[in-house]
Design a protein around this motif. Structure first.
Motif, PDB file in Angstrom:
ATOM      1  N   LEU A  23       0.822  -1.210   0.000  1.00 31.47           N
ATOM      2  CA  LEU A  23       0.000   0.000   0.000  1.00 31.47           C
ATOM      3  C   LEU A  23       0.855   1.259   0.000  1.00 31.47           C
ATOM      4  CD1 LEU A  23      -2.863  -0.977   2.486  1.00 31.47           C
ATOM      5  CD2 LEU A  23      -3.015  -0.721   0.001  1.00 31.47           C
ATOM      6  N   GLN A  24       1.944   1.215   0.752  1.00 34.02           N
ATOM      7  CA  GLN A  24       2.840   2.370   0.810  1.00 34.02           C
ATOM      8  C   GLN A  24       3.487   2.615  -0.553  1.00 34.02           C
ATOM      9  OE1 GLN A  24       5.930   2.031   3.725  1.00 34.02           O
ATOM     10  NE2 GLN A  24       6.440   4.201   3.628  1.00 34.02           N
ATOM     11  N   ILE A  25       3.849   1.541  -1.255  1.00 30.54           N
ATOM     12  CA  ILE A  25       4.440   1.689  -2.587  1.00 30.54           C
ATOM     13  C   ILE A  25       3.420   2.265  -3.563  1.00 30.54           C
ATOM     14  CG2 ILE A  25       5.298   0.371  -4.577  1.00 30.54           C
ATOM     15  CD1 ILE A  25       6.758  -1.437  -2.535  1.00 30.54           C
ATOM     16  N   ARG A  26       2.170   1.807  -3.496  1.00 28.35           N
ATOM     17  CA  ARG A  26       1.124   2.347  -4.377  1.00 28.35           C
ATOM     18  C   ARG A  26       0.883   3.827  -4.092  1.00 28.35           C
ATOM     19  NH1 ARG A  26      -3.094  -2.552  -3.909  1.00 28.35           N
ATOM     20  NH2 ARG A  26      -2.085  -3.963  -5.352  1.00 28.35           N
ATOM     21  N   TYR A  27       0.835   4.179  -2.799  1.00 34.37           N
ATOM     22  CA  TYR A  27       0.629   5.575  -2.401  1.00 34.37           C
ATOM     23  C   TYR A  27       1.759   6.448  -2.931  1.00 34.37           C
ATOM     24  CZ  TYR A  27       0.366   9.595   0.771  1.00 34.37           C
ATOM     25  OH  TYR A  27       0.317  10.851   1.291  1.00 34.37           O
ATOM     26  N   THR A  29       3.712   5.828  -5.461  1.00 39.23           N
ATOM     27  CA  THR A  29       3.640   5.848  -6.924  1.00 39.23           C
ATOM     28  C   THR A  29       2.631   6.895  -7.391  1.00 39.23           C
ATOM     29  OG1 THR A  29       4.223   3.504  -7.014  1.00 39.23           O
ATOM     30  CG2 THR A  29       3.202   4.451  -8.979  1.00 39.23           C
ATOM     31  N   ILE A  30       1.481   6.951  -6.715  1.00 38.34           N
ATOM     32  CA  ILE A  30       0.466   7.952  -7.068  1.00 38.34           C
ATOM     33  C   ILE A  30       1.013   9.360  -6.843  1.00 38.34           C
ATOM     34  CG2 ILE A  30      -1.785   8.888  -6.392  1.00 38.34           C
ATOM     35  CD1 ILE A  30      -2.644   5.962  -5.854  1.00 38.34           C
ATOM     36  N   LEU A  31       1.695   9.564  -5.714  1.00 40.11           N
ATOM     37  CA  LEU A  31       2.286  10.878  -5.439  1.00 40.11           C
ATOM     38  C   LEU A  31       3.331  11.239  -6.491  1.00 40.11           C
ATOM     39  CD1 LEU A  31       2.776  10.980  -1.565  1.00 40.11           C
ATOM     40  CD2 LEU A  31       1.046  12.124  -2.933  1.00 40.11           C
ATOM     41  N   ASP A  32       4.168  10.289  -6.857  1.00 40.86           N
ATOM     42  CA  ASP A  32       5.209  10.548  -7.856  1.00 40.86           C
ATOM     43  C   ASP A  32       4.613  10.893  -9.214  1.00 40.86           C
ATOM     44  OD1 ASP A  32       7.110  10.066  -5.925  1.00 40.86           O
ATOM     45  OD2 ASP A  32       7.550   8.024  -6.591  1.00 40.86           O
ATOM     46  N   LYS A  33       3.537  10.207  -9.590  1.00 38.19           N
ATOM     47  CA  LYS A  33       2.905  10.483 -10.880  1.00 38.19           C
ATOM     48  C   LYS A  33       2.180  11.821 -10.884  1.00 38.19           C
ATOM     49  CE  LYS A  33       2.349   5.767 -12.523  1.00 38.19           C
ATOM     50  NZ  LYS A  33       1.397   4.697 -12.894  1.00 38.19           N
ATOM     51  N   SER A  34       1.713  12.270  -9.708  1.00 32.98           N
ATOM     52  CA  SER A  34       0.974  13.533  -9.644  1.00 32.98           C
ATOM     53  C   SER A  34       1.882  14.750  -9.520  1.00 32.98           C
ATOM     54  CB  SER A  34      -0.006  13.509  -8.468  1.00 32.98           C
ATOM     55  OG  SER A  34       0.697  13.586  -7.245  1.00 32.98           O
ATOM     56  N   THR A  35       3.163  14.549  -9.297  1.00 31.71           N
ATOM     57  CA  THR A  35       4.083  15.669  -9.054  1.00 31.71           C
ATOM     58  C   THR A  35       4.089  16.715 -10.176  1.00 31.71           C
ATOM     59  OG1 THR A  35       5.475  14.277  -7.670  1.00 31.71           O
ATOM     60  CG2 THR A  35       6.469  16.259  -8.547  1.00 31.71           C
ATOM     61  N   PRO A  36       4.197  16.349 -11.448  1.00 33.94           N
ATOM     62  CA  PRO A  36       4.267  17.407 -12.471  1.00 33.94           C
ATOM     63  C   PRO A  36       2.926  18.086 -12.764  1.00 33.94           C
ATOM     64  CG  PRO A  36       4.443  15.259 -13.501  1.00 33.94           C
ATOM     65  CD  PRO A  36       4.435  15.023 -12.027  1.00 33.94           C
ATOM     66  N   HIS A  37       1.829  17.571 -12.267  1.00 36.28           N
ATOM     67  CA  HIS A  37       0.493  18.097 -12.572  1.00 36.28           C
ATOM     68  C   HIS A  37       0.027  19.035 -11.463  1.00 36.28           C
ATOM     69  CE1 HIS A  37       0.504  15.162 -15.770  1.00 36.28           C
ATOM     70  NE2 HIS A  37       0.763  14.212 -14.882  1.00 36.28           N
ATOM     71  N   THR A  38       0.621  20.218 -11.406  1.00 35.69           N
ATOM     72  CA  THR A  38       0.349  21.165 -10.323  1.00 35.69           C
ATOM     73  C   THR A  38      -1.102  21.641 -10.331  1.00 35.69           C
ATOM     74  OG1 THR A  38       2.633  21.905 -10.552  1.00 35.69           O
ATOM     75  CG2 THR A  38       1.173  23.280  -9.251  1.00 35.69           C
ATOM     76  N   GLY A  39      -1.597  22.067 -11.459  1.00 33.78           N
ATOM     77  CA  GLY A  39      -2.966  22.593 -11.551  1.00 33.78           C
ATOM     78  C   GLY A  39      -4.026  21.586 -11.134  1.00 33.78           C
ATOM     79  N   PRO A  40      -4.019  20.389 -11.716  1.00 27.42           N
ATOM     80  CA  PRO A  40      -5.024  19.400 -11.308  1.00 27.42           C
ATOM     81  C   PRO A  40      -4.919  18.991  -9.827  1.00 27.42           C
ATOM     82  CG  PRO A  40      -4.101  18.785 -13.432  1.00 27.42           C
ATOM     83  CD  PRO A  40      -3.303  19.951 -12.927  1.00 27.42           C
ATOM     84  N   ARG A  41      -3.695  18.942  -9.295  1.00 27.74           N
ATOM     85  CA  ARG A  41      -3.536  18.603  -7.871  1.00 27.74           C
ATOM     86  C   ARG A  41      -4.242  19.628  -7.003  1.00 27.74           C
ATOM     87  NH1 ARG A  41       1.516  19.297  -6.003  1.00 27.74           N
ATOM     88  NH2 ARG A  41       2.486  19.838  -7.954  1.00 27.74           N
ATOM     89  N   TRP A  42      -3.986  20.918  -7.272  1.00 24.73           N
ATOM     90  CA  TRP A  42      -4.597  21.971  -6.478  1.00 24.73           C
ATOM     91  C   TRP A  42      -6.099  22.051  -6.720  1.00 24.73           C
ATOM     92  CZ3 TRP A  42      -2.857  24.092  -2.283  1.00 24.73           C
ATOM     93  CH2 TRP A  42      -1.490  24.099  -2.044  1.00 24.73           C
TER      94      TRP A  42
END
Length: 195
Positions: A23-27, A29-42
């Protein structure tokens, strides 16, 4: 018989560690994939913040949790605007080093034209991550009645605006005094291409 129960407990803890590790690895991975997408994250964080505020307004309760969230978000925002190395402390350190290490062959300590990038005390990604966790925690806490402490919310609202005004004034004065701009898109020098 004691050995069998010890092995069973160890196998169970190993299995649980494997599940939590996965679960920690999946979490992550999701954080790493979301890093370049600043607008959608916010945007997602803003959507959950609006959902939390609608819950507070409709239920007419949990104002103390809302106040705690607002104070925490203000604290995160101030850390986001503040440089990692305080210029006031940096000047004192540079003066002490220059006084103790004077001699031939040393490089100059100060140069007005030297490029010094703005490094934040709290990077944008950590700001977003902590803000998102805080919004989720506040939303979760709003479902427990024992956390619905009765308070007079206009006083909390007034006090938060008062606190915001004072801290922002002090931060802006600090920014003007030490001539730094925490937003890199504004105030950058632009050079025209040579023909």
């Amino acid at each position: 018989m004691m050995d069998d129960s010890g092995e069973g407990t160890q196998a169970l803890s190993t299995r649980a560690a494997g599940i939590f590790g996965g679960l920690q690895i999946r979490y992550q991975t999701i954080l790493d994939k979301s890093t370049p997408h600043t607008g959608p994250r916010w945007a997602v964080t803003g959507l959950f913040l609006i959902l939390f505020m609608c819950r507070i307004i409709i239920a007419q309760g949990w104002f103390i949790i809302c106040y705690a969230l607002a104070i925490y978000m203000l604290n995160l925002f101030l850390a986001f605007l503040t440089p990692k190395i305080d210029p006031e402390m940096a000047e004192e350190i540079e003066e002490a080093e220059a006084a103790s290490e004077s001699g031939p062959g040393l490089l100059p300590v100060k140069n007005d034209e030297e490029f010094r990038p703005f490094i934040r005390r709290l990077p944008e990604f950590k700001f977003w991550l902590n803000a998102t966790k805080a919004v989720f925690l506040s939303l979760f806490c709003s479902f427990f009645e024992f956390l619905n402490i009765p308070v007079y919310w206009p006083i909390l609202l007034f006090y938060w605006f008062f606190l915001f005004a004072i801290t922002m004034r002090r931060q802006i004065e600090h920014m003007i005094k030490y001539r730094y701009l925490p937003f890199t898109n504004f105030g950058k020098r632009r050079y025209n291409r040579g023909n």
